[in-house]
Motif scaffolding. Structure first.
Motif, PDB file in Angstrom:
ATOM      1  N   UNK A 180     -12.232  -2.043 -58.658  1.00  0.00           N
ATOM      2  CA  UNK A 180     -12.045  -0.719 -58.065  1.00  0.00           C
ATOM      3  C   UNK A 180     -13.304  -0.385 -57.284  1.00  0.00           C
ATOM      4  N   UNK A 181     -13.141  -0.256 -55.951  1.00  0.00           N
ATOM      5  CA  UNK A 181     -14.282  -0.084 -55.058  1.00  0.00           C
ATOM      6  C   UNK A 181     -14.338   1.276 -54.396  1.00  0.00           C
ATOM      7  N   UNK A 182     -13.440   2.184 -54.798  1.00  0.00           N
ATOM      8  CA  UNK A 182     -13.433   3.537 -54.242  1.00  0.00           C
ATOM      9  C   UNK A 182     -12.610   4.426 -55.158  1.00  0.00           C
ATOM     10  N   UNK A 183     -12.657   5.738 -54.916  1.00  0.00           N
ATOM     11  CA  UNK A 183     -11.790   6.662 -55.655  1.00  0.00           C
ATOM     12  C   UNK A 183     -10.346   6.372 -55.275  1.00  0.00           C
ATOM     13  N   UNK A 184      -9.461   6.381 -56.269  1.00  0.00           N
ATOM     14  CA  UNK A 184      -8.051   6.092 -56.004  1.00  0.00           C
ATOM     15  C   UNK A 184      -7.162   7.094 -56.724  1.00  0.00           C
ATOM     16  N   UNK A 185      -5.893   7.135 -56.293  1.00  0.00           N
ATOM     17  CA  UNK A 185      -4.888   7.987 -56.916  1.00  0.00           C
ATOM     18  C   UNK A 185      -3.735   7.112 -57.405  1.00  0.00           C
ATOM     19  N   UNK A 186      -3.290   7.395 -58.612  1.00  0.00           N
ATOM     20  CA  UNK A 186      -2.058   6.812 -59.130  1.00  0.00           C
ATOM     21  C   UNK A 186      -1.082   7.964 -59.289  1.00  0.00           C
ATOM     22  N   UNK A 187       0.020   7.915 -58.550  1.00  0.00           N
ATOM     23  CA  UNK A 187       1.083   8.907 -58.672  1.00  0.00           C
ATOM     24  C   UNK A 187       2.087   8.355 -59.676  1.00  0.00           C
ATOM     25  N   UNK A 188       2.273   9.049 -60.784  1.00  0.00           N
ATOM     26  CA  UNK A 188       3.154   8.566 -61.847  1.00  0.00           C
ATOM     27  C   UNK A 188       4.237   9.594 -62.140  1.00  0.00           C
ATOM     28  N   UNK A 189       5.496   9.152 -62.065  1.00  0.00           N
ATOM     29  CA  UNK A 189       6.638  10.005 -62.384  1.00  0.00           C
ATOM     30  C   UNK A 189       7.371   9.359 -63.552  1.00  0.00           C
ATOM     31  N   UNK A 190       7.555  10.120 -64.615  1.00  0.00           N
ATOM     32  CA  UNK A 190       8.285   9.631 -65.786  1.00  0.00           C
ATOM     33  C   UNK A 190       9.405  10.617 -66.115  1.00  0.00           C
ATOM     34  N   UNK A 191      10.646  10.157 -66.000  1.00  0.00           N
ATOM     35  CA  UNK A 191      11.814  10.970 -66.312  1.00  0.00           C
ATOM     36  C   UNK A 191      12.591  10.231 -67.401  1.00  0.00           C
ATOM     37  N   UNK A 192      12.622  10.794 -68.604  1.00  0.00           N
ATOM     38  CA  UNK A 192      13.233  10.121 -69.754  1.00  0.00           C
ATOM     39  C   UNK A 192      12.672   8.707 -69.895  1.00  0.00           C
ATOM     40  N   UNK A 193      11.403   8.533 -69.567  1.00  0.00           N
ATOM     41  CA  UNK A 193      10.757   7.229 -69.654  1.00  0.00           C
ATOM     42  C   UNK A 193       9.286   7.405 -69.937  1.00  0.00           C
TER      43      UNK A 193
END
Length: 122
Positions: free
Chosen positions: A56-69
């Protein structure tokens, strides 16, 4: 402030890979390669994302969507983690022990949406 940083980072990165698990599971392990973030979607399924050996060489975003999971994100020790979530009958659980962030150079921002589901950060 965290929301503003997520918006800024998401705006500049339109080429994020999408990982989707619908009524199934995905097990992703990033080893010795540069990682710049994913869009994760788990619907009646699960995603396990292991970043412990990622570069990891920079700031990052993880977009996480969990619906019944559910989604498990295993993060390396050398990064900060900041979470923003919108949840209905679900939520985000940061299980990783918080060490001093003063020596950590980059941040993983987790932008989570949980509906009857969850995101665990380990």
């Amino acid at each position: 402030k965290v929301n503003d940083e997520i918006k800024k980072l998401n705006k500049g990165d339109k080429n994020k890979d999408n990982i989707v698990a619908i009524m199934s599971g995905q097990d992703i392990r990033i080893t010795d390669e540069k990682y710049e973030g994913y869009n994760l979607t788990a619907i009646f399924g699960g995603i396990n994302l292991d970043l412990r050996d990622a570069t990891i060489e920079k700031d990052i975003v993880i977009n996480a969507v969990s619906v019944f999971g559910g989604t498990d994100i295993l993060v390396p020790d050398n990064v900060k983690v900041k979470v923003v979530s919108s949840s209905i009958f679900g939520g985000v659980d940061q299980k990783k022990k918080r060490d001093s962030d003063s020596k950590k150079e980059y941040t993983i921002y987790i932008n989570a949406t949980c509906v009857f589901g969850g995101v665990d950060i380990k």
